[in-house]
Design a protein around this motif. Structure first.
Motif, PDB file in Angstrom:
ATOM      1  N   GLU A 124       0.831  -1.206   0.000  1.00 31.12           N
ATOM      2  CA  GLU A 124       0.000   0.000   0.000  1.00 31.12           C
ATOM      3  C   GLU A 124       0.865   1.256   0.000  1.00 31.12           C
ATOM      4  OE1 GLU A 124      -2.708  -0.178   3.245  1.00 31.12           O
ATOM      5  OE2 GLU A 124      -3.528  -2.125   2.660  1.00 31.12           O
ATOM      6  N   GLY A 125       1.951   1.259   0.775  1.00 26.40           N
ATOM      7  CA  GLY A 125       2.835   2.416   0.805  1.00 26.40           C
ATOM      8  C   GLY A 125       3.478   2.677  -0.544  1.00 26.40           C
ATOM      9  N   ALA A 126       3.942   1.612  -1.210  1.00 27.69           N
ATOM     10  CA  ALA A 126       4.549   1.777  -2.528  1.00 27.69           C
ATOM     11  C   ALA A 126       3.528   2.290  -3.544  1.00 27.69           C
ATOM     12  CB  ALA A 126       5.142   0.449  -2.992  1.00 27.69           C
ATOM     13  N   ALA A 127       2.295   1.766  -3.489  1.00 23.43           N
ATOM     14  CA  ALA A 127       1.257   2.225  -4.419  1.00 23.43           C
ATOM     15  C   ALA A 127       0.939   3.707  -4.200  1.00 23.43           C
ATOM     16  CB  ALA A 127      -0.004   1.382  -4.246  1.00 23.43           C
ATOM     17  N   MET A 128       0.859   4.127  -2.941  1.00 17.48           N
ATOM     18  CA  MET A 128       0.595   5.539  -2.643  1.00 17.48           C
ATOM     19  C   MET A 128       1.721   6.431  -3.140  1.00 17.48           C
ATOM     20  SD  MET A 128      -0.935   5.170   1.214  1.00 17.48           S
ATOM     21  CE  MET A 128      -0.470   6.846   1.593  1.00 17.48           C
ATOM     22  N   VAL A 129       2.956   6.050  -2.859  1.00 12.92           N
ATOM     23  CA  VAL A 129       4.088   6.893  -3.241  1.00 12.92           C
ATOM     24  C   VAL A 129       4.191   7.005  -4.760  1.00 12.92           C
ATOM     25  CG1 VAL A 129       6.602   7.065  -3.202  1.00 12.92           C
ATOM     26  CG2 VAL A 129       5.366   6.417  -1.128  1.00 12.92           C
ATOM     27  N   TYR A 143      14.938   7.781  -6.570  1.00 16.14           N
ATOM     28  CA  TYR A 143      14.470   6.598  -5.858  1.00 16.14           C
ATOM     29  C   TYR A 143      14.699   6.690  -4.351  1.00 16.14           C
ATOM     30  CZ  TYR A 143      13.893   4.343 -10.394  1.00 16.14           C
ATOM     31  OH  TYR A 143      13.473   4.035 -11.656  1.00 16.14           O
ATOM     32  N   VAL A 144      15.659   7.510  -3.934  1.00 16.10           N
ATOM     33  CA  VAL A 144      15.958   7.592  -2.517  1.00 16.10           C
ATOM     34  C   VAL A 144      14.762   8.130  -1.738  1.00 16.10           C
ATOM     35  CG1 VAL A 144      17.430   8.632  -0.767  1.00 16.10           C
ATOM     36  CG2 VAL A 144      18.426   7.858  -2.922  1.00 16.10           C
ATOM     37  N   SER A 145      14.169   9.222  -2.219  1.00 19.48           N
ATOM     38  CA  SER A 145      13.013   9.797  -1.532  1.00 19.48           C
ATOM     39  C   SER A 145      11.830   8.838  -1.537  1.00 19.48           C
ATOM     40  CB  SER A 145      12.620  11.115  -2.192  1.00 19.48           C
ATOM     41  OG  SER A 145      12.242  10.912  -3.546  1.00 19.48           O
ATOM     42  N   MET A 146      11.685   8.061  -2.621  1.00 21.72           N
ATOM     43  CA  MET A 146      10.580   7.104  -2.688  1.00 21.72           C
ATOM     44  C   MET A 146      10.777   5.979  -1.673  1.00 21.72           C
ATOM     45  SD  MET A 146       9.098   5.046  -6.017  1.00 21.72           S
ATOM     46  CE  MET A 146      10.533   3.997  -6.178  1.00 21.72           C
ATOM     47  N   ILE A 147      12.014   5.486  -1.566  1.00 16.49           N
ATOM     48  CA  ILE A 147      12.300   4.419  -0.602  1.00 16.49           C
ATOM     49  C   ILE A 147      12.100   4.917   0.823  1.00 16.49           C
ATOM     50  CG2 ILE A 147      14.128   2.946   0.318  1.00 16.49           C
ATOM     51  CD1 ILE A 147      15.268   2.781  -2.518  1.00 16.49           C
ATOM     52  N   VAL A 148      12.521   6.165   1.078  1.00 15.19           N
ATOM     53  CA  VAL A 148      12.349   6.745   2.412  1.00 15.19           C
ATOM     54  C   VAL A 148      10.860   6.850   2.760  1.00 15.19           C
ATOM     55  CG1 VAL A 148      12.642   8.834   3.790  1.00 15.19           C
ATOM     56  CG2 VAL A 148      14.543   7.979   2.414  1.00 15.19           C
ATOM     57  N   ALA A 149      10.050   7.286   1.781  1.00  8.19           N
ATOM     58  CA  ALA A 149       8.612   7.440   2.033  1.00  8.19           C
ATOM     59  C   ALA A 149       7.952   6.094   2.305  1.00  8.19           C
ATOM     60  CB  ALA A 149       7.949   8.130   0.846  1.00  8.19           C
ATOM     61  N   VAL A 150       8.265   5.077   1.492  1.00 12.76           N
ATOM     62  CA  VAL A 150       7.683   3.747   1.705  1.00 12.76           C
ATOM     63  C   VAL A 150       8.116   3.182   3.057  1.00 12.76           C
ATOM     64  CG1 VAL A 150       7.596   1.379   0.852  1.00 12.76           C
ATOM     65  CG2 VAL A 150       7.511   3.277  -0.765  1.00 12.76           C
ATOM     66  N   ALA A 151       9.403   3.379   3.403  1.00 13.98           N
ATOM     67  CA  ALA A 151       9.899   2.899   4.696  1.00 13.98           C
ATOM     68  C   ALA A 151       9.196   3.607   5.846  1.00 13.98           C
ATOM     69  CB  ALA A 151      11.413   3.106   4.787  1.00 13.98           C
ATOM     70  N   ALA A 152       8.925   4.918   5.693  1.00  9.51           N
ATOM     71  CA  ALA A 152       8.239   5.673   6.743  1.00  9.51           C
ATOM     72  C   ALA A 152       6.806   5.180   6.918  1.00  9.51           C
ATOM     73  CB  ALA A 152       8.259   7.167   6.411  1.00  9.51           C
ATOM     74  N   PHE A 153       6.101   4.948   5.810  1.00 11.68           N
ATOM     75  CA  PHE A 153       4.735   4.438   5.896  1.00 11.68           C
ATOM     76  C   PHE A 153       4.707   3.064   6.565  1.00 11.68           C
ATOM     77  CE2 PHE A 153       3.563   7.100   1.962  1.00 11.68           C
ATOM     78  CZ  PHE A 153       3.101   8.124   2.770  1.00 11.68           C
ATOM     79  N   THR A 154       5.617   2.182   6.152  1.00  5.81           N
ATOM     80  CA  THR A 154       5.650   0.827   6.704  1.00  5.81           C
ATOM     81  C   THR A 154       6.015   0.842   8.187  1.00  5.81           C
ATOM     82  OG1 THR A 154       6.345   0.008   4.522  1.00  5.81           O
ATOM     83  CG2 THR A 154       6.617  -1.470   6.414  1.00  5.81           C
ATOM     84  N   ALA A 155       7.007   1.658   8.541  1.00  3.60           N
ATOM     85  CA  ALA A 155       7.410   1.753   9.950  1.00  3.60           C
ATOM     86  C   ALA A 155       6.285   2.307  10.813  1.00  3.60           C
ATOM     87  CB  ALA A 155       8.655   2.624  10.081  1.00  3.60           C
ATOM     88  N   GLY A 156       5.558   3.300  10.289  1.00  5.40           N
ATOM     89  CA  GLY A 156       4.438   3.859  11.040  1.00  5.40           C
ATOM     90  C   GLY A 156       3.343   2.839  11.280  1.00  5.40           C
ATOM     91  N   ALA A 157       3.012   2.042  10.241  1.00  2.00           N
ATOM     92  CA  ALA A 157       1.987   1.005  10.402  1.00  2.00           C
ATOM     93  C   ALA A 157       2.452  -0.070  11.385  1.00  2.00           C
ATOM     94  CB  ALA A 157       1.662   0.381   9.044  1.00  2.00           C
TER      95      ALA A 157
END
Length: 444
Positions: A124-129, A143-157
Motif C-alpha cells: 500500500e505504501g509503494a502504491a501511494m508513493v 528513488y531515494v526519496s521514494m524508498i524513504v517514504a515507503v519505509a516511513a509508511f511501513t514503519a508507522g503502520a
C-alpha cells in the motif's frame, strides 16, 4: 456504568492502566501530525478537498492520510490482514486447526497476521508513493526519496500495530480498536464545528438557529441510541441439558441459552461494502483520474461518480440523482456481506453437534438436523434485521449529506465503530473492577 468508572479511577492498578492508554493515544495523535519528508502538503489538501471519496480512508486514519504523515496507513493494514486471515481459516484446513488449538493456535495466527500486515503496508505504501509522485505531490525526485517514504509508511503502520498490542496487554484491552476509535473521534469536533457554522451561526435568525440546533442534536442522539440497541440486542435461544447419573450422584439438568446478537457480523459488512465502493475511486485517484459528470466526462469517470458516496442523494436534477444508483449497490453489498461473514464465523451444524455431544437440546426441537435447521432459520432472520439496522445507520448520514449538504466526515461506519468500541471497553473496565474486588475479598 458511572459507578464502574469511578471505581476504576479509585483503584491504583486500573488507574495506571488507563493512564498508559491515554499516553499511547497522545503518541498516536502526535504521529498523525508528523508528515513524511518531501510531500507537498498544500497540493495534497487541495486534492482531498476536490475528491471527497477519499474521506473514508482519512477518517479511519484520523486525518493522517490527508496530511501524508508517518501514520498515513495507520492500522488499516493490520485490520485488512486480520479479516483476510479470518476468512482464510475457512478455506485452509491448517488455519482452521490452529484456530481451534487454544491459546497456542491463536498466538500462531496472530504471528501470521503481523507478517501479512507488514507485507500489505509495503504494498500500500509503494502504491501511494508511486501514484502521488506521478501527480507531482512530492517535491523531490529520485528513488531515494521514494524508498524513504515507503519505509516511513511501513514503519508507522508497524509501530501502531505494536502499540495496539501493548495497549491490549498493559492497558484495558482492545488496543487496535481503541486506536481506531481515537482516529475517528479526532475528526468529530471539526465536523460539529462545520455543522454549527453552516446551520446555526449561518441561520437567518435566532429561531432558525435554535430549530436547526435542536434537529441536529436530536438526530445525533437518536442515531447513537439506535446503534447502542443494535449492538447490544440479542436473541437468546434456551438450551436444556439432560440429567446424567454419575456414580451415586446426578449431574446435568442445567438450563442455559445460546446468545445470538442482532448485529451478528458487527461493522465488518459495512467496512467491506465501503471498501469495495471506494476501491475504484482510490485506485483511479493514484492514477490522476477524478470522478466527473460533465459532457466531456468519460464513461469511466461517470462510473467513478456512481461509486463516489459524495455524489449520492443529489435531488437537484435527474442528471445528478441518477448517480445515486451506487447507493442501491452499496445497500445490497452491506446485506450480502452480513450474510456472508456470519456464515463464515458462525456454524449452526457445529453448534448442534456440540450440544448433542454434551447432552443438550433446545426445548421442542429434536437434536441433530432439526436443531441445525432451526438455528439456521433463526440466524437468517436475525441477520436480516441486523443488516437492515446497519443500512439505516449508514444511509442516514449519506442522505443528509446529499439532500441538505451536511458534509461530515463521520459516517454510519464510524458511528458503529465508536459505539461498539466504547461499549466493549467499558465492559473490559467493569471486568477489571470486578476481578480487583474479588481479589481484595479473597485477600481479606
Amino acid at each position: 456504568m458511572l459507578q464502574t468508572i469511578q471505581s476504576a479511577f479509585k483503584t491504583k492498578e486500573i488507574r495506571m492502566k488507563l493512564l498508559y492508554v491515554l499516553m499511547a493515544l497522545v503518541v498516536v495523535r502526535i504521529g498523525c501530525n508528523i508528515p513524511i519528508p518531501g510531500v507537498n502538503n498544500s497540493l495534497m489538501q487541495e486534492m482531498f478537498n476536490k475528491n471527497q471519496s477519499l474521506g473514508f480512508l482519512d477518517v479511519m486514519t484520523g486525518g493522517s492520510f490527508s496530511r501524508m504523515s508517518i501514520f498515513a496507513l495507520n492500522i488499516t493494514p493490520y485490520i485488512t490482514a486480520s479479516i483476510i486471515l479470518q476468512l482464510l481459516t475457512i478455506a485452509i484446513p491448517r488455519l482452521e486447526e490452529l484456530q481451534k488449538d487454544g491459546e497456542d493456535g491463536r498466538r500462531k495466527i496472530n504471528e501470521f497476521t503481523r507478517y501479512l500486515s507488514i507485507v500489505l503496508a509495503v504494498i500500500e505504501g509503494a502504491a501511494m508513493v508511486i501514484g502521488f509522485r506521478n501527480q507531482g505531490f512530492f517535491k523531490e525526485e529520485g528513488y531515494v526519496s521514494m524508498i524513504v517514504a515507503v519505509a516511513a509508511f511501513t514503519a508507522g503502520a508497524a509501530f501502531l500495530m505494536w502499540l495496539g498490542e501493548q495497549v491490549t496487554v498493559k492497558g484495558v484491552g482492545n488496543g487496535i480498536s481503541i486506536i481506531l476509535l481515537i482516529n475517528i473521534v479526532a475528526r468529530i469536533p471539526s465536523d460539529l464545528s462545520g455543522l454549527y457554522k453552516t446551520y446555526i451561526s449561518g441561520a437567518g435568525n435566532i429561531t432558525n438557529a435554535i430549530v436547526a440546533g435542536v434537529i441536529i442534536v436530536l438526530i445525533i442522539v437518536a442515531m447513537f441510541v439506535f446503534i447502542v440497541f443494535l449492538q447490544d440486542g440479542e436473541r437468546r435461544i434456551p438450551v436444556q441439558y439432560a440429567k446424567k447419573v454419575q456414580g451415586r450422584r446426578v449431574a446435568g439438568g442445567q438450563s442455559s441459552h445460546i446468545p445470538l446478537k442482532v448485529n451478528t457480523a458487527g461493522v465488518i459488512p459495512v467496512i467491506f461494502a465501503s471498501s469495495m465502493m471506494s476501491l475504484p475511486v482510490v485506485i483511479a485517484s493514484f492514477a490522476g483520474i477524478q470522478p466527473a459528470t460533465g459532457p466531456k466526462a468519460t464513461l469511466f469517470q461517470k462510473f467513478l461518480t456512481v461509486c463516489n458516496q459524495s455524489s449520492w442523494c443529489k435531488i437537484g436534477s435527474w442528471g445528478e440523482f441518477k448517480y445515486s444508483l451506487g447507493l442501491l449497490v452499496y445497500i445490497a453489498l452491506v446485506i450480502f456481506f452480513a450474510y456472508f461473514y456470519t456464515s463464515v464465523t458462525f456454524n449452526p451444524l457445529e453448534i448442534s453437534n456440540n450440544m448433542k455431544r454434551q447432552g443438550g437440546f433446545i426445548p421442542g426441537i429434536r437434536p441433530g438436523k432439526p436443531t441445525t435447521d432451526y438455528l439456521t432459520n433463526v440466524l437468517n432472520s436475525i441477520i436480516f434485521m441486523g443488516a437492515v439496522g446497519m443500512v439505516i445507520v449508514c444511509v442516514l448520514p449519506i442522505f443528509f449529506s446529499g439532500v441538505f449538504g451536511a458534509d461530515v466526515s463521520f459516517s454510519g461506519t464510524s458511528l458503529i465503530i465508536v459505539v461498539g468500541v466504547v461499549i466493549e471497553t467499558l465492559k473490559q473496565i467493569e471486568s477489571l473492577v470486578l476481578v480487583r474486588h474479588y481479589k481484595g475479598f479473597l485477600g481479606n
